[in-house]
Design a protein around this motif. Structure first.
Motif, PDB file in Angstrom:
ATOM      1  N   ARG A  49      48.975  75.962  61.480  1.00 32.19           N
ATOM      2  CA  ARG A  49      49.384  75.545  60.325  1.00 32.19           C
ATOM      3  C   ARG A  49      50.053  74.215  60.182  1.00 32.19           C
ATOM      4  O   ARG A  49      49.696  73.610  59.107  1.00 32.19           O
ATOM      5  CB  ARG A  49      49.558  77.310  59.467  1.00 32.19           C
ATOM      6  CG  ARG A  49      48.661  77.453  59.050  1.00 32.19           C
ATOM      7  CD  ARG A  49      49.412  79.177  58.272  1.00 32.19           C
ATOM      8  NE  ARG A  49      49.806  79.650  59.096  1.00 32.19           N
ATOM      9  CZ  ARG A  49      49.940  80.559  60.632  1.00 32.19           C
ATOM     10  NH1 ARG A  49      48.351  80.696  60.083  1.00 32.19           N
ATOM     11  NH2 ARG A  49      50.465  80.824  61.128  1.00 32.19           N
ATOM     12  N   ALA A  50      51.178  73.938  61.251  1.00 35.00           N
ATOM     13  CA  ALA A  50      51.479  72.882  60.710  1.00 35.00           C
ATOM     14  C   ALA A  50      51.313  71.647  61.395  1.00 35.00           C
ATOM     15  O   ALA A  50      51.453  71.182  60.494  1.00 35.00           O
ATOM     16  CB  ALA A  50      52.976  73.198  61.818  1.00 35.00           C
ATOM     17  N   GLU A  51      50.608  71.576  62.118  1.00 38.71           N
ATOM     18  CA  GLU A  51      49.269  70.102  61.870  1.00 38.71           C
ATOM     19  C   GLU A  51      48.472  70.555  60.907  1.00 38.71           C
ATOM     20  O   GLU A  51      48.132  68.873  60.883  1.00 38.71           O
ATOM     21  CB  GLU A  51      48.895  70.810  62.989  1.00 38.71           C
ATOM     22  CG  GLU A  51      48.752  70.784  64.933  1.00 38.71           C
ATOM     23  CD  GLU A  51      48.054  70.852  65.925  1.00 38.71           C
ATOM     24  OE1 GLU A  51      47.223  70.311  65.567  1.00 38.71           O
ATOM     25  OE2 GLU A  51      48.380  71.360  66.744  1.00 38.71           O
ATOM     26  N   LYS A 108      58.239  83.387  57.396  1.00 36.94           N
ATOM     27  CA  LYS A 108      58.616  82.724  58.462  1.00 36.94           C
ATOM     28  C   LYS A 108      57.654  81.965  59.386  1.00 36.94           C
ATOM     29  O   LYS A 108      56.929  82.340  59.868  1.00 36.94           O
ATOM     30  CB  LYS A 108      59.567  83.073  59.836  1.00 36.94           C
ATOM     31  CG  LYS A 108      61.089  83.390  58.694  1.00 36.94           C
ATOM     32  CD  LYS A 108      61.750  82.269  59.169  1.00 36.94           C
ATOM     33  CE  LYS A 108      63.447  82.609  57.808  1.00 36.94           C
ATOM     34  NZ  LYS A 108      62.689  83.191  56.729  1.00 36.94           N
ATOM     35  N   ASP A 109      57.442  81.055  59.550  1.00 40.00           N
ATOM     36  CA  ASP A 109      55.947  80.571  59.817  1.00 40.00           C
ATOM     37  C   ASP A 109      56.094  79.028  61.175  1.00 40.00           C
ATOM     38  O   ASP A 109      56.484  78.656  60.737  1.00 40.00           O
ATOM     39  CB  ASP A 109      55.058  79.698  58.898  1.00 40.00           C
ATOM     40  CG  ASP A 109      53.159  79.705  59.732  1.00 40.00           C
ATOM     41  OD1 ASP A 109      53.336  80.462  60.811  1.00 40.00           O
ATOM     42  OD2 ASP A 109      52.924  79.319  58.299  1.00 40.00           O
ATOM     43  N   LYS A 110      56.049  79.406  62.570  1.00 42.96           N
ATOM     44  CA  LYS A 110      56.511  78.321  63.391  1.00 42.96           C
ATOM     45  C   LYS A 110      55.497  77.513  63.876  1.00 42.96           C
ATOM     46  O   LYS A 110      54.197  77.842  63.826  1.00 42.96           O
ATOM     47  CB  LYS A 110      56.940  79.222  64.455  1.00 42.96           C
ATOM     48  CG  LYS A 110      58.392  80.518  64.816  1.00 42.96           C
ATOM     49  CD  LYS A 110      58.923  81.095  65.589  1.00 42.96           C
ATOM     50  CE  LYS A 110      59.964  81.506  65.494  1.00 42.96           C
ATOM     51  NZ  LYS A 110      60.136  82.622  66.208  1.00 42.96           N
ATOM     52  N   ALA A 111      55.775  76.696  64.944  1.00 40.39           N
ATOM     53  CA  ALA A 111      54.854  75.655  64.635  1.00 40.39           C
ATOM     54  C   ALA A 111      54.443  75.524  65.642  1.00 40.39           C
ATOM     55  O   ALA A 111      52.998  75.096  65.853  1.00 40.39           O
ATOM     56  CB  ALA A 111      55.700  74.987  65.720  1.00 40.39           C
ATOM     57  N   ASP A 112      53.927  76.891  66.482  1.00 37.79           N
ATOM     58  CA  ASP A 112      52.933  77.573  67.986  1.00 37.79           C
ATOM     59  C   ASP A 112      52.295  78.627  66.713  1.00 37.79           C
ATOM     60  O   ASP A 112      51.389  79.661  67.338  1.00 37.79           O
ATOM     61  CB  ASP A 112      53.893  78.351  68.539  1.00 37.79           C
ATOM     62  CG  ASP A 112      54.524  79.641  68.408  1.00 37.79           C
ATOM     63  OD1 ASP A 112      54.565  80.078  67.053  1.00 37.79           O
ATOM     64  OD2 ASP A 112      54.914  80.380  69.510  1.00 37.79           O
ATOM     65  N   ILE A 190      50.350  84.777  51.664  1.00 42.65           N
ATOM     66  CA  ILE A 190      51.266  84.875  52.149  1.00 42.65           C
ATOM     67  C   ILE A 190      52.272  83.067  52.452  1.00 42.65           C
ATOM     68  O   ILE A 190      53.279  82.780  52.675  1.00 42.65           O
ATOM     69  CB  ILE A 190      51.917  85.902  52.682  1.00 42.65           C
ATOM     70  CG1 ILE A 190      52.239  87.049  51.426  1.00 42.65           C
ATOM     71  CG2 ILE A 190      53.295  85.539  53.917  1.00 42.65           C
ATOM     72  CD1 ILE A 190      52.258  88.538  52.679  1.00 42.65           C
ATOM     73  N   LEU A 191      50.711  82.640  53.635  1.00 43.38           N
ATOM     74  CA  LEU A 191      51.980  81.586  54.896  1.00 43.38           C
ATOM     75  C   LEU A 191      51.337  80.364  53.905  1.00 43.38           C
ATOM     76  O   LEU A 191      51.863  79.358  54.256  1.00 43.38           O
ATOM     77  CB  LEU A 191      50.922  81.639  55.739  1.00 43.38           C
ATOM     78  CG  LEU A 191      51.566  83.361  57.186  1.00 43.38           C
ATOM     79  CD1 LEU A 191      50.259  82.916  58.577  1.00 43.38           C
ATOM     80  CD2 LEU A 191      52.732  82.874  56.224  1.00 43.38           C
ATOM     81  N   GLY A 192      50.399  80.383  52.914  1.00 42.68           N
ATOM     82  CA  GLY A 192      49.252  79.003  52.578  1.00 42.68           C
ATOM     83  C   GLY A 192      50.347  78.667  50.946  1.00 42.68           C
ATOM     84  O   GLY A 192      50.572  77.175  51.222  1.00 42.68           O
ATOM     85  N   ILE A 193      50.930  79.949  50.379  1.00 39.23           N
ATOM     86  CA  ILE A 193      52.023  80.110  49.128  1.00 39.23           C
ATOM     87  C   ILE A 193      53.392  77.888  49.531  1.00 39.23           C
ATOM     88  O   ILE A 193      52.547  77.404  48.926  1.00 39.23           O
ATOM     89  CB  ILE A 193      51.952  80.660  48.122  1.00 39.23           C
ATOM     90  CG1 ILE A 193      50.307  80.561  47.154  1.00 39.23           C
ATOM     91  CG2 ILE A 193      52.751  80.451  47.447  1.00 39.23           C
ATOM     92  CD1 ILE A 193      51.068  82.451  47.014  1.00 39.23           C
ATOM     93  N   PRO A 194      53.436  78.500  50.742  1.00 41.37           N
ATOM     94  CA  PRO A 194      54.622  78.198  51.123  1.00 41.37           C
ATOM     95  C   PRO A 194      54.331  76.413  51.300  1.00 41.37           C
ATOM     96  O   PRO A 194      54.935  75.282  51.338  1.00 41.37           O
ATOM     97  CB  PRO A 194      55.654  78.596  52.146  1.00 41.37           C
ATOM     98  CG  PRO A 194      54.798  80.101  51.888  1.00 41.37           C
ATOM     99  CD  PRO A 194      54.252  80.221  51.392  1.00 41.37           C
ATOM    100  N   ALA A 195      52.830  77.004  52.260  1.00 46.41           N
ATOM    101  CA  ALA A 195      52.578  75.120  52.401  1.00 46.41           C
ATOM    102  C   ALA A 195      52.165  74.103  51.196  1.00 46.41           C
ATOM    103  O   ALA A 195      52.742  73.239  51.163  1.00 46.41           O
ATOM    104  CB  ALA A 195      51.615  74.707  53.387  1.00 46.41           C
ATOM    105  N   VAL A 196      51.845  74.978  50.180  1.00 47.60           N
ATOM    106  CA  VAL A 196      51.346  74.194  49.008  1.00 47.60           C
ATOM    107  C   VAL A 196      52.370  73.649  48.248  1.00 47.60           C
ATOM    108  O   VAL A 196      52.513  72.945  47.657  1.00 47.60           O
ATOM    109  CB  VAL A 196      50.393  75.004  47.877  1.00 47.60           C
ATOM    110  CG1 VAL A 196      49.950  74.512  47.374  1.00 47.60           C
ATOM    111  CG2 VAL A 196      49.056  75.487  48.973  1.00 47.60           C
TER     112      VAL A 196
END
Length: 300
Positions: A49-51, A108-112, A190-196
């Motif tokens: 997701r980070a990439e 908390k969503d890490k680079a890996d 849950i993981l996508g909304i913080p990215a948006v």
């Protein structure tokens, strides 16, 4: 009627807990104009997701340089069923934004790709009900008193709704409260909304989240003055995607969804798709604008 957008970016998100490509991973489909102004398509399959977030920022920066406005469709809900912000006693006048801010603090969503989505669901359950409801679904090893692998009860009249208005209108959409198993959009949200939210913070008023910041109404060129990106929720399963040779299903779905919205815009029909349709109840429109969001292309 002129086109509202020059480019159409569709993102198939993933809640995977480790880097992954191919089926059930992140796919980004981009339909944009080439040097001869013909629509050309490309897809990207970042392993994390980070990439994906970095790639998306690069795509949008490139389109901005070219002076091209983009529609960006994410395949997860941008809002939760009405009442969540009030149930969590979140501050602020805008329930959707309060939930976005709260998730950003918790996730908390890490680079890996390791992430705490089950912990977030469990903590929201604890604050809302003190038990394993309304979120459910996790591997048995992640089970807690406030999050169980299976659903523990049905939604009653006094509970938060199981579905948003848009989920019911789309027929077949999964409930956001489901965090695991096939069709679980909860973990993705849950993981996508913080990215948006981070995309929004980086671009400010040049990025508008539909329908929260645009209104649930047909959009005009005047509505989008100064706007470089409109972010919306899409539901790729609505469009019959036949994978081409060498394509996986998710890859085909983002391509077909991008083609769908490009064709609608070319025909002058996309602007109306941002509105609720005739006869939509006023409370449904208000809930969509303030809290729940909507799925682009689904009539209210």
């Amino acid at each position: 009627m002129s086109r509202l957008f020059s480019a159409y970016v569709i993102v198939d998100w993933s809640a995977a807990a480790k880097p992954s490509t191919g089926a059930d991973s992140v796919w980004i489909g981009v339909m944009k104009r080439d040097v001869r102004f013909r629509l050309a398509y490309e897809s990207h399959n970042p392993a994390t997701r980070a990439e994906a977030e970095k790639k998306l920022a690069e795509i949008l920066d490139d389109l901005k340089k070219r002076g091209e406005r983009a529609l960006v469709g994410f395949d997860f809900p941008l809002g939760f069923p009405r009442g969540l912000a009030a149930g969590l006693k979140l501050p602020g006048e805008l329930p959707w934004r309060a939930v976005w801010d709260q998730l950003d603090k918790m996730v908390k969503d890490k680079a890996d790709n390791t992430n705490n989505r089950f912990g977030v669901g469990s903590e929201i359950n604890r604050r809302l009900t003190g038990g394993p409801f309304p979120f459910w679904g996790c591997p048995p090893k992640d089970a807690l008193t406030t999050l169980q692998p299976k659903r523990t009860k049905a939604h009653g009249p006094d509970d938060l709704p199981e579905f948003r208005h848009a989920d019911l209108a789309a027929k077949g959409a999964s409930s956001i409260w489901k965090l695991y198993y096939n069709g679980s959009v909860g973990g993705q949200a849950i993981l996508g909304i913080p990215a948006v939210r981070r995309l929004k913070l980086a671009r400010g008023e040049a990025l508008r989240a539909w329908p929260f910041e645009t209104g649930f109404k047909p959009l005009t060129e005047a509505d989008l003055a100064g706007v470089e990106v409109v972010v919306a929720e899409v539901y790729p399963s609505l469009y019959k995607a036949q994978p081409a040779p060498g394509e996986v299903k998710d890859q085909a779905q983002v391509r077909v969804t991008a083609e769908h919205f490009a064709k609608l815009d070319e025909a002058g029909k996309l602007a109306a798709a941002f509105g609720p349709g005739k006869g939509a109840p006023a409370e449904v429109v208000l809930d969509a604008e303030r809290e729940e969001g909507w799925i682009l292309g689904v009539p209210a």
